[in-house]
Design an enzyme around this catalytic site. Structure first.
Site, PDB file in Angstrom:
ATOM      1  N   HIS A  72       0.941  -1.012   0.201  1.00  0.00           N
ATOM      2  CA  HIS A  72      -0.040  -0.056   0.061  1.00  0.00           C
ATOM      3  C   HIS A  72       0.971   1.423  -0.034  1.00  0.00           C
ATOM      4  O   HIS A  72       1.828   1.164   0.942  1.00  0.00           O
ATOM      5  CB  HIS A  72      -0.843   0.123   1.158  1.00  0.00           C
ATOM      6  CG  HIS A  72      -2.167  -0.822   1.067  1.00  0.00           C
ATOM      7  ND1 HIS A  72      -3.241  -0.550   1.634  1.00  0.00           N
ATOM      8  CD2 HIS A  72      -2.426  -1.844   0.290  1.00  0.00           C
ATOM      9  CE1 HIS A  72      -4.320  -1.405   1.319  1.00  0.00           C
ATOM     10  NE2 HIS A  72      -3.726  -2.351   0.385  1.00  0.00           N
ATOM     11  N   TYR A 200      -9.233   5.701   7.389  1.00  0.00           N
ATOM     12  CA  TYR A 200      -9.367   6.256   8.768  1.00  0.00           C
ATOM     13  C   TYR A 200     -10.588   7.414   8.786  1.00  0.00           C
ATOM     14  O   TYR A 200     -10.187   8.260   8.501  1.00  0.00           O
ATOM     15  CB  TYR A 200      -7.986   6.631   9.308  1.00  0.00           C
ATOM     16  CG  TYR A 200      -7.044   5.570   9.468  1.00  0.00           C
ATOM     17  CD1 TYR A 200      -6.250   5.250   8.606  1.00  0.00           C
ATOM     18  CD2 TYR A 200      -6.743   5.051  10.948  1.00  0.00           C
ATOM     19  CE1 TYR A 200      -5.305   4.076   8.732  1.00  0.00           C
ATOM     20  CE2 TYR A 200      -5.837   4.156  11.217  1.00  0.00           C
ATOM     21  CZ  TYR A 200      -4.807   3.572   9.905  1.00  0.00           C
ATOM     22  OH  TYR A 200      -4.151   2.402   9.963  1.00  0.00           O
ATOM     23  N   PRO A 292      -4.135   0.670  18.537  1.00  0.00           N
ATOM     24  CA  PRO A 292      -4.125   0.178  17.057  1.00  0.00           C
ATOM     25  C   PRO A 292      -4.281   1.479  16.333  1.00  0.00           C
ATOM     26  O   PRO A 292      -4.004   0.958  15.202  1.00  0.00           O
ATOM     27  CB  PRO A 292      -5.251  -0.707  17.188  1.00  0.00           C
ATOM     28  CG  PRO A 292      -6.190  -0.504  18.121  1.00  0.00           C
ATOM     29  CD  PRO A 292      -5.380   0.333  19.256  1.00  0.00           C
ATOM     30  N   TYR A 384       4.020   6.782   9.723  1.00  0.00           N
ATOM     31  CA  TYR A 384       3.150   5.458   9.564  1.00  0.00           C
ATOM     32  C   TYR A 384       3.887   4.410   8.893  1.00  0.00           C
ATOM     33  O   TYR A 384       3.804   3.119   9.365  1.00  0.00           O
ATOM     34  CB  TYR A 384       1.838   5.936   8.705  1.00  0.00           C
ATOM     35  CG  TYR A 384       0.818   4.965   8.425  1.00  0.00           C
ATOM     36  CD1 TYR A 384       0.603   3.762   7.559  1.00  0.00           C
ATOM     37  CD2 TYR A 384      -0.226   5.026   9.225  1.00  0.00           C
ATOM     38  CE1 TYR A 384      -0.014   2.656   7.608  1.00  0.00           C
ATOM     39  CE2 TYR A 384      -1.470   4.176   9.245  1.00  0.00           C
ATOM     40  CZ  TYR A 384      -1.197   2.995   8.486  1.00  0.00           C
ATOM     41  OH  TYR A 384      -2.360   2.120   8.427  1.00  0.00           O
TER      42      TYR A 384
END
Ligand code: APR
Ligand code: PHB
Length: 389
Positions: A72, A200, A292, A384
């Protein structure tokens, strides 16, 4: 029984460490409380940082991940039912691998079996003795027998509820914790993912996350109050609420289905210092927990394992204990930066019960800043995909 490294815990940290040590000719024995089937049935995270991907390849367990995993290049953030993309590849040149921890654990077990790794499952009464001497020992019960392992080092890879962290004296150990006033209700469904990349979503009704495992297996999460139970959430209620919280175009294309797994997990930030006491080293969830939201749990276990693996290799191959002496500080430096990122993503995207109108405006301003600033997006992207080891 004698070994060079006694490893307590057969999750990702313990399995990966034993595999890497074995490849270097360093002997270990792994003790796992649960059965292998129980460990393999766990549904956990699914996003692997570049550093962890490279370490898994180094450990000889990257082949299926590279074949079946999804690379990704970005994620979507959404607010008020509208999304925007953070392009990791363009901003940092980096990517992440989407590949379920369940699959990864299976691959690690396959590799351990192929190398004839020594693992005891369904052990109990594990105790660490004399960790603050040069002759540590681990005792345990297995199949009704009392057994003991004399070793050079003990790796505590036994997770948040394990025995290792609790074996460090209270006078030595310092713990830092934040418990969040909500949980994540997660659903696994044999349905095509709603989006090609993760979404998200911040919404006035609460956070939602759209993730995946493969083109026919999706993973979704909803922020729910701590007091909620799984029984309160029918599949239909889950899908209806998810559709409310994600962007309209995604909600319209969402394919719902029967949940093949449904669970609620609490959210916590936690760090224990130091991660070493004598010849006992803490690795992974035994030393730290992250909410998470930043997908860091598995990835921090991997970087801890990397530092400990290199330290033990230097000890055995060069007689140099520099890595051992600096393990805790080195691991904690990366851990705290990941804790900060995970906490900031959680604070940005969730609704908190005691949130003021000012707090809400701060969230909206930060999301608007993220949508319009290359610098802000680059900062999120580099965290990230994973900061360097
Ligand atoms: N003796 C032996 N094994 C134990 C003991 C004990 N006293 N206590 C716990 N264990 C085992 C657990 O059954 C589990 O299989 O230790 C293992 C710890 O594995 P994880 O909890 O998965 O932790 P870790 O290997 O550090 O991996 C961290 O996995 O659970 C996820 O969210 C977590 O993504 C993160 C990653
Ligand atoms: C998951 O796919 O389970 C997942 C992905 C990203 C997260 C958390 C969980 O931040």
């Amino acid at each position: 029984m004698r070994t060079q490294v006694a490893i307590i815990g057969g999750g990702p940290a313990g399995l990966l460490l034993s595999q890497l040590l074995h490849q270097q000719g360093i002997d270990s024995v792994l003790l796992e409380r649960q059965s292998r089937a129980y460990v393999l049935a766990r549904i956990r995270a699914g996003v692997i940082e570049t550093g962890a991907v490279e370490l898994l390849r180094e450990a000889g367990v990257g082949e299926r991940m590279d074949r079946e995993g999804l690379v990704h290049e970005g994620i979507y953030l959404a607010t008020s039912n509208r999304g925007f993309r953070i392009d990791f590849k363009q901003l940092t040149g980096g990517t992440v691998m989407v590949y379920g921890q369940t699959e990864l654990t299976f691959d690690l077990y396959q590799a351990r079996d192929a190398m004839g790794g020594t693992m005891f499952h369904e052990v109990d009464q594990v105790r660490i003795h004399d960790a603050d001497t040069d002759k540590p020992r681990v005792s345990f019960r297995h199949e009704g027998r009392d057994l003991s392992i004399d070793c050079d080092f003990v790796a505590g890879c036994d997770g948040f509820h394990g025995v290792s962290r609790k074996s460090i004296p209270d006078s030595v150990l310092r713990e830092f914790e934040r418990v969040y006033p909500f949980g994540w209700l997660g659903v696994l469904s044999k349905t095509p993912p709603v989006s090609d990349e993760l979404i998200y979503a911040s919404h006035e009704r609460g956070f939602a996350l759209c993730s995946m495992r493969n083109p026919n297996l999706s993973r979704y999460y909803l922020q729910v109050p701590l007091e909620h139970t799984v029984e309160q959430w029918s599949d239909d209620d889950f899908w209806q609420e998810l559709r409310r919280r994600i962007p309209h175009d995604a909600a319209e294309s969402l394919v719902s289905g029967i949940s093949i797994e449904k669970s609620i997990a609490p959210l916590r930030s936690f760090v224990a210092e130091p991660m070493r006491w004598g010849r006992l080293f803490l690795c992974g969830d035994a030393a730290h927990i992250v909410p998470p939201t930043g997908a860091k749990g598995l990835n921090l276990a991997a970087s801890d394992v990397y530092y400990l693996w290199r330290a033990l290799c230097r000890h055995y191959e060069e007689g140099d204990d520099q890595g051992i002496e600096t393990y805790s500080a080195t691991a904690l430096s990366r851990i705290w930066k990941a804790e900060r990122f995970s906490w900031s993503m959680t604070r940005l995207l969730h609704r908190f019960p005691d949130q003021s109108s000012f707090d809400l405006r701060m969230q909206q301003a930060e999301l608007e800043y993220l949508e319009t600033s290359v610098a802000a997006q680059t900062s999120l992207a580099e965290n990230y995909i994973g900061l360097p080891y």
